[in-house]
Design a protein around this motif. Structure first.
Motif, PDB file in Angstrom:
ATOM      1  N   UNK A 113       0.542  -1.320   0.062  1.00  0.00           N
ATOM      2  CA  UNK A 113       0.048   0.269  -0.185  1.00  0.00           C
ATOM      3  C   UNK A 113       0.881   1.599   0.154  1.00  0.00           C
ATOM      4  N   UNK A 114       0.319   2.066  -0.516  1.00  0.00           N
ATOM      5  CA  UNK A 114      -0.963   2.857  -1.370  1.00  0.00           C
ATOM      6  C   UNK A 114      -1.218   1.731  -2.451  1.00  0.00           C
ATOM      7  N   UNK A 115      -2.382   1.277  -2.457  1.00  0.00           N
ATOM      8  CA  UNK A 115      -2.097   0.097  -3.941  1.00  0.00           C
ATOM      9  C   UNK A 115      -4.008  -0.249  -4.049  1.00  0.00           C
ATOM     10  N   UNK A 116      -3.711  -0.673  -5.562  1.00  0.00           N
ATOM     11  CA  UNK A 116      -5.170  -1.717  -6.073  1.00  0.00           C
ATOM     12  C   UNK A 116      -4.276  -2.991  -5.966  1.00  0.00           C
ATOM     13  N   UNK A 117      -5.151  -3.942  -6.021  1.00  0.00           N
ATOM     14  CA  UNK A 117      -4.506  -5.419  -5.745  1.00  0.00           C
ATOM     15  C   UNK A 117      -5.388  -6.107  -6.665  1.00  0.00           C
ATOM     16  N   UNK A 118      -4.774  -7.159  -7.317  1.00  0.00           N
ATOM     17  CA  UNK A 118      -5.610  -6.971  -8.778  1.00  0.00           C
ATOM     18  C   UNK A 118      -5.159  -9.375  -8.336  1.00  0.00           C
ATOM     19  N   UNK A 119      -6.036  -9.981  -9.445  1.00  0.00           N
ATOM     20  CA  UNK A 119      -5.793 -11.183  -9.683  1.00  0.00           C
ATOM     21  C   UNK A 119      -5.106 -12.232 -11.091  1.00  0.00           C
ATOM     22  N   UNK A 120      -4.667 -13.177 -10.408  1.00  0.00           N
ATOM     23  CA  UNK A 120      -3.773 -13.954 -11.385  1.00  0.00           C
ATOM     24  C   UNK A 120      -5.071 -14.448 -11.769  1.00  0.00           C
ATOM     25  N   UNK A 121      -5.385 -14.655 -13.198  1.00  0.00           N
ATOM     26  CA  UNK A 121      -6.733 -15.743 -13.793  1.00  0.00           C
ATOM     27  C   UNK A 121      -5.759 -15.932 -14.453  1.00  0.00           C
ATOM     28  N   UNK A 122      -6.139 -17.363 -14.137  1.00  0.00           N
ATOM     29  CA  UNK A 122      -6.266 -18.820 -14.947  1.00  0.00           C
ATOM     30  C   UNK A 122      -7.595 -19.613 -15.514  1.00  0.00           C
ATOM     31  N   UNK A 123      -6.970 -20.233 -16.395  1.00  0.00           N
ATOM     32  CA  UNK A 123      -8.222 -21.121 -16.723  1.00  0.00           C
ATOM     33  C   UNK A 123      -8.845 -22.537 -16.083  1.00  0.00           C
ATOM     34  N   UNK A 124      -9.800 -22.090 -15.570  1.00  0.00           N
ATOM     35  CA  UNK A 124     -10.311 -23.044 -14.459  1.00  0.00           C
ATOM     36  C   UNK A 124     -10.638 -24.442 -15.089  1.00  0.00           C
ATOM     37  N   UNK A 125     -10.640 -24.903 -16.578  1.00  0.00           N
ATOM     38  CA  UNK A 125     -10.258 -25.841 -16.689  1.00  0.00           C
ATOM     39  C   UNK A 125      -9.064 -26.747 -17.092  1.00  0.00           C
ATOM     40  N   UNK A 126      -8.225 -25.488 -17.006  1.00  0.00           N
ATOM     41  CA  UNK A 126      -6.941 -26.158 -17.244  1.00  0.00           C
ATOM     42  C   UNK A 126      -6.050 -24.959 -16.577  1.00  0.00           C
ATOM     43  N   UNK A 127      -5.707 -25.412 -15.341  1.00  0.00           N
ATOM     44  CA  UNK A 127      -5.700 -23.927 -14.113  1.00  0.00           C
ATOM     45  C   UNK A 127      -3.934 -23.511 -14.067  1.00  0.00           C
ATOM     46  N   UNK A 128      -3.170 -24.799 -15.312  1.00  0.00           N
ATOM     47  CA  UNK A 128      -1.704 -24.178 -15.820  1.00  0.00           C
ATOM     48  C   UNK A 128      -1.790 -22.966 -16.394  1.00  0.00           C
ATOM     49  N   UNK A 129      -2.737 -23.080 -17.791  1.00  0.00           N
ATOM     50  CA  UNK A 129      -2.516 -22.038 -18.316  1.00  0.00           C
ATOM     51  C   UNK A 129      -3.224 -20.677 -17.806  1.00  0.00           C
ATOM     52  N   UNK A 130      -1.526 -19.864 -17.879  1.00  0.00           N
ATOM     53  CA  UNK A 130      -2.077 -18.375 -17.573  1.00  0.00           C
ATOM     54  C   UNK A 130      -2.620 -17.377 -18.100  1.00  0.00           C
TER      55      UNK A 130
END
Length: 294
Positions: A113-130
């Motif tokens: 902080x001070x910041x906004x925090x974002x998430x990593x997104x992965x494929x629900x069907x293939x969690x290894x795929x970023x």
């Protein structure tokens, strides 16, 4: 307190599984605000029966993502206890998260902080795929790239090399925003950005105001990628690609891209031309690759 704001429309099963994940969180100081924008599939009734503590605000089907999210934020602002740390977490219903998700987001905020925090997104069907790990771009010729490319679109590789990334923008799919940010820069712009790019535009404004945009690698959103709007980077027809220039559901909507160019780029109309040329070139190159013999 974290107010989790989720716009929904006629995706009852996605909404159900998203809420189930949130109620399994180890961090418990949160409220969920669902903005049901005119669903006709029984979404509101399902929430009332299975998740009675969830706040449901009902729209008429014309809010789209941006104004629906603003409704949720305004509701959260009314109940703020100034003695607490207060946040809004924007989230889509076509996602799922692990039980420690909220805690990892808060830990990252307190570290950076001070910041906004974002998430990593992965494929629900293939969690290894970023699918997403931040983006870098410049505001002259619309150049830049997705940071996932630096890690070969591999979540395993990303996690092995770093715990966070600094981005030039953040999407609405899993972003933790301190409540003070809204007081300082306002809400999402629902007039110029009805559905797509309001999240990107908001985060660019926040960055200009001095907030870092951090993508926290342990904070993973499992995304149902096929449920997400018009995907210009996937296999779509020429007709669908052209229709995307005018569709509210498309990230390549020309009015939206033009507004962003005028609001935030250094070269205005020139940036807009470069941006559309980049989108068209990318589409044509993907078509050429598909035509090449194996």
């Amino acid at each position: 307190m974290i107010s989790i704001v989720i716009p929904v429309h006629d995706r009852k099963e996605y909404t159900r599984q998203c809420l189930t994940c949130l109620f399994a969180q180890t961090y418990r100081n949160f409220q969920i605000v669902i903005v049901d924008d005119g669903s006709t599939d029984g979404t509101a009734e399902m929430i009332s029966q299975q998740f009675p503590s969830v706040v449901v605000l009902k729209g008429d089907g014309n809010l789209w993502w941006t104004e629906a999210t603003n409704w949720g934020i305004r509701y959260a602002q009314k109940g703020v206890d100034k003695r607490d740390e207060n946040f809004v977490l924007t989230l889509n219903d076509d996602t799922r998260v692990a039980p420690d998700y909220l805690q990892t987001m808060l830990d990252a905020y307190r570290k950076h902080k001070p910041c906004l925090i974002g998430s990593v997104s992965v494929d629900s069907d293939n969690p290894e795929k970023l699918e997403y790990a931040g983006a870098i771009f410049e505001l002259y010729t619309a150049g830049g790239h997705h940071l996932s490319e630096d890690y070969n679109s591999s979540y395993r590789e990303l996690a092995a090399r770093t715990s966070y990334l600094e981005s030039h923008s953040l999407p609405g799919r899993g972003t933790l925003i301190p409540m003070e940010v809204f007081d300082r820069i306002g809400l999402f712009d629902s007039k110029k950005y009805i559905h797509y790019m309001s999240d990107i535009e908001f985060s660019v404004r926040a960055r200009k105001a001095g907030y870092r945009l951090i993508v926290n690698v342990p904070s993973v959103v499992y995304e149902y990628v096929e449920a997400t709007g018009i995907q210009v980077e996937r296999k779509i027809s020429l007709k669908d690609f052209i229709n995307g220039f005018t569709s509210i559901k498309s990230p390549t909507n020309l009015k939206v891209r033009y507004h962003f160019a005028i609001d935030h780029s250094k070269t205005k109309v020139l940036y807009f031309c470069f941006d559309i040329a980049r989108i068209c070139t990318g589409f044509l190159l993907r078509k050429v690759r598909l035509l090449k013999p194996l």
